[in-house]
Design an enzyme around this catalytic site. Sequence first.
Site, PDB file in Angstrom:
ATOM      1  N   HIS A   1     -45.104 -54.655 -89.014  1.00 57.29           N
ATOM      2  CA  HIS A   1     -43.070 -54.689 -89.429  1.00 57.29           C
ATOM      3  C   HIS A   1     -42.882 -56.265 -89.295  1.00 57.29           C
ATOM      4  O   HIS A   1     -42.852 -56.611 -88.428  1.00 57.29           O
ATOM      5  CB  HIS A   1     -42.523 -53.761 -88.459  1.00 57.29           C
ATOM      6  CG  HIS A   1     -41.688 -53.352 -88.659  1.00 57.29           C
ATOM      7  ND1 HIS A   1     -40.237 -54.223 -88.148  1.00 57.29           N
ATOM      8  CD2 HIS A   1     -41.047 -52.108 -89.613  1.00 57.29           C
ATOM      9  CE1 HIS A   1     -39.486 -53.379 -88.995  1.00 57.29           C
ATOM     10  NE2 HIS A   1     -39.914 -52.229 -90.072  1.00 57.29           N
TER      11      HIS A   1
ATOM     12  N   ASN B   1     -39.913 -44.774 -88.689  1.00 57.22           N
ATOM     13  CA  ASN B   1     -40.456 -45.339 -87.590  1.00 57.22           C
ATOM     14  C   ASN B   1     -39.568 -45.270 -86.549  1.00 57.22           C
ATOM     15  O   ASN B   1     -37.993 -45.725 -86.855  1.00 57.22           O
ATOM     16  CB  ASN B   1     -40.356 -46.257 -88.563  1.00 57.22           C
ATOM     17  CG  ASN B   1     -39.930 -47.563 -87.798  1.00 57.22           C
ATOM     18  OD1 ASN B   1     -40.261 -47.815 -86.181  1.00 57.22           O
ATOM     19  ND2 ASN B   1     -40.480 -48.661 -87.796  1.00 57.22           N
TER      20      ASN B   1
ATOM     21  N   GLU C   1     -40.299 -57.331 -87.807  1.00 57.89           N
ATOM     22  CA  GLU C   1     -39.362 -57.062 -86.793  1.00 57.89           C
ATOM     23  C   GLU C   1     -39.998 -57.273 -85.788  1.00 57.89           C
ATOM     24  O   GLU C   1     -40.190 -58.596 -85.075  1.00 57.89           O
ATOM     25  CB  GLU C   1     -38.577 -56.061 -86.451  1.00 57.89           C
ATOM     26  CG  GLU C   1     -37.206 -55.860 -86.697  1.00 57.89           C
ATOM     27  CD  GLU C   1     -37.124 -54.044 -87.094  1.00 57.89           C
ATOM     28  OE1 GLU C   1     -37.643 -53.268 -86.236  1.00 57.89           O
ATOM     29  OE2 GLU C   1     -36.138 -54.217 -88.149  1.00 57.89           O
TER      30      GLU C   1
ATOM     31  N   LYS D   1     -38.915 -47.523 -84.365  1.00 56.75           N
ATOM     32  CA  LYS D   1     -38.450 -48.357 -83.061  1.00 56.75           C
ATOM     33  C   LYS D   1     -38.354 -47.974 -81.837  1.00 56.75           C
ATOM     34  O   LYS D   1     -38.862 -47.673 -81.305  1.00 56.75           O
ATOM     35  CB  LYS D   1     -36.687 -49.178 -83.740  1.00 56.75           C
ATOM     36  CG  LYS D   1     -37.028 -49.409 -85.554  1.00 56.75           C
ATOM     37  CD  LYS D   1     -36.420 -50.325 -86.753  1.00 56.75           C
ATOM     38  CE  LYS D   1     -36.795 -50.016 -87.640  1.00 56.75           C
ATOM     39  NZ  LYS D   1     -36.152 -50.954 -88.527  1.00 56.75           N
TER      40      LYS D   1
ATOM     41  N   GLU E   1     -41.329 -53.410 -97.466  1.00 58.37           N
ATOM     42  CA  GLU E   1     -39.958 -53.141 -96.609  1.00 58.37           C
ATOM     43  C   GLU E   1     -38.979 -54.479 -96.973  1.00 58.37           C
ATOM     44  O   GLU E   1     -39.573 -55.362 -95.682  1.00 58.37           O
ATOM     45  CB  GLU E   1     -40.019 -52.604 -94.975  1.00 58.37           C
ATOM     46  CG  GLU E   1     -40.814 -51.291 -94.566  1.00 58.37           C
ATOM     47  CD  GLU E   1     -40.326 -51.144 -93.342  1.00 58.37           C
ATOM     48  OE1 GLU E   1     -39.910 -49.672 -93.993  1.00 58.37           O
ATOM     49  OE2 GLU E   1     -40.634 -51.715 -92.884  1.00 58.37           O
TER      50      GLU E   1
ATOM     51  N   GLY F   1     -32.376 -51.667 -92.372  1.00 58.13           N
ATOM     52  CA  GLY F   1     -30.899 -51.038 -91.381  1.00 58.13           C
ATOM     53  C   GLY F   1     -29.805 -51.961 -91.888  1.00 58.13           C
ATOM     54  O   GLY F   1     -28.513 -51.806 -91.287  1.00 58.13           O
TER      55      GLY F   1
ATOM     56  N   SER G   1     -33.028 -48.530 -95.161  1.00 52.94           N
ATOM     57  CA  SER G   1     -31.676 -47.808 -95.299  1.00 52.94           C
ATOM     58  C   SER G   1     -32.486 -46.790 -96.056  1.00 52.94           C
ATOM     59  O   SER G   1     -31.555 -46.599 -97.529  1.00 52.94           O
ATOM     60  CB  SER G   1     -31.643 -48.923 -96.341  1.00 52.94           C
ATOM     61  OG  SER G   1     -30.590 -50.563 -95.693  1.00 52.94           O
TER      62      SER G   1
HETATM   63  P1  13P Z   1     -34.301 -48.725 -91.708  1.00 55.86           P
HETATM   64  O1  13P Z   1     -34.815 -47.133 -93.005  1.00 55.86           O
HETATM   65  O2  13P Z   1     -32.876 -48.201 -90.033  1.00 55.86           O
HETATM   66  O3  13P Z   1     -33.345 -49.504 -92.305  1.00 55.86           O
HETATM   67  O4  13P Z   1     -35.432 -49.211 -91.872  1.00 55.86           O
HETATM   68  C1  13P Z   1     -36.122 -49.226 -92.124  1.00 55.86           C
HETATM   69  C2  13P Z   1     -37.727 -49.830 -91.306  1.00 55.86           C
HETATM   70  O5  13P Z   1     -37.586 -50.748 -90.636  1.00 55.86           O
HETATM   71  C3  13P Z   1     -38.560 -48.802 -91.154  1.00 55.86           C
HETATM   72  O6  13P Z   1     -39.764 -49.532 -90.543  1.00 55.86           O
END
Ligand code: 13P
Length: 250
Positions: free
Chosen positions: A96, A9, A98, A11, A168, A174, A214
């Site tokens: 997601h 992903n 976010e 983002k 997640e 992150g 992560s």
């Molecule tokens: P990270 O791997 O940067 O922690 O992000 C995970 C994520 O949100 C994947 O959709």
Amino acid sequence: MRTPLMAGNWKMFKTPAETTAFFEKFLPLVAQSTHADVAICPPFVNIAAAVEATKGSRVGVGGQNCYWQNKEGAFTGEVTPAMLKAAGCQYVIIGHSERRQYFGETDATVLARTKAALEAGLTPMVCVGELLADRESGKTNDVLTTQFTGGIAGLTPEEFAKIVIAYEPVWAIGTGKVATPEIAQDTHKAIRDLVEAKFGKDAAAAVRILYGGSVKPDNVTGLMAKPDIDGALVGGAALKAEDFAGVVNF
Ligand code: 13P
């Protein structure tokens, strides 16, 4: 046996030129990686470059979100699942954390978007996961049950058979704080139990549940060794070809 799915992903990162450059490096590194399905979900504007670059390869492309209907209309800023499909996508990430945190995504819209994505022939990766406060107050299972009940349980069995679930934990996204393989396994098992209660044993045995938060080349092996972890949804480590190849080739 469930084929692992390793999905990146991106983002809100990369331009079309950077997308092309990524795949030039990445594709040779995973050309032999037939043990897993592999996908990259770039920003919408990079989908064309990603589809072009991955033509003839085993790597699929996905969107990071989609509208909840396929009918075109006056909805500024939105993209239908059918448009993603026509652009060459196979996958779409839905719900997601976010999007839930910053853009008002709810379990009801997650369900509607998932149904629309399936109608368009995409494979939705439907995200669930608890906040740190939920985990610390012992509410993880309640939160996951609410998200499952509102966002996934309304699918028909036929629809459910075509989705992927991504667990997640928000506190691991992150932050560099990956869930331990044991915590992830326990939670994946709890999600699989929810699936079994609603859709039955066969559906629970078949559905792929990805872990996200992560994931890096140096922690993916421990996670993938767990019986209920069927792949990864990778943010930061999916931005560099060598790192994401390291995750894919766990
Ligand atoms: P990270 O791997 O940067 O922690 O992000 C995970 C994520 O949100 C994947 O959709």
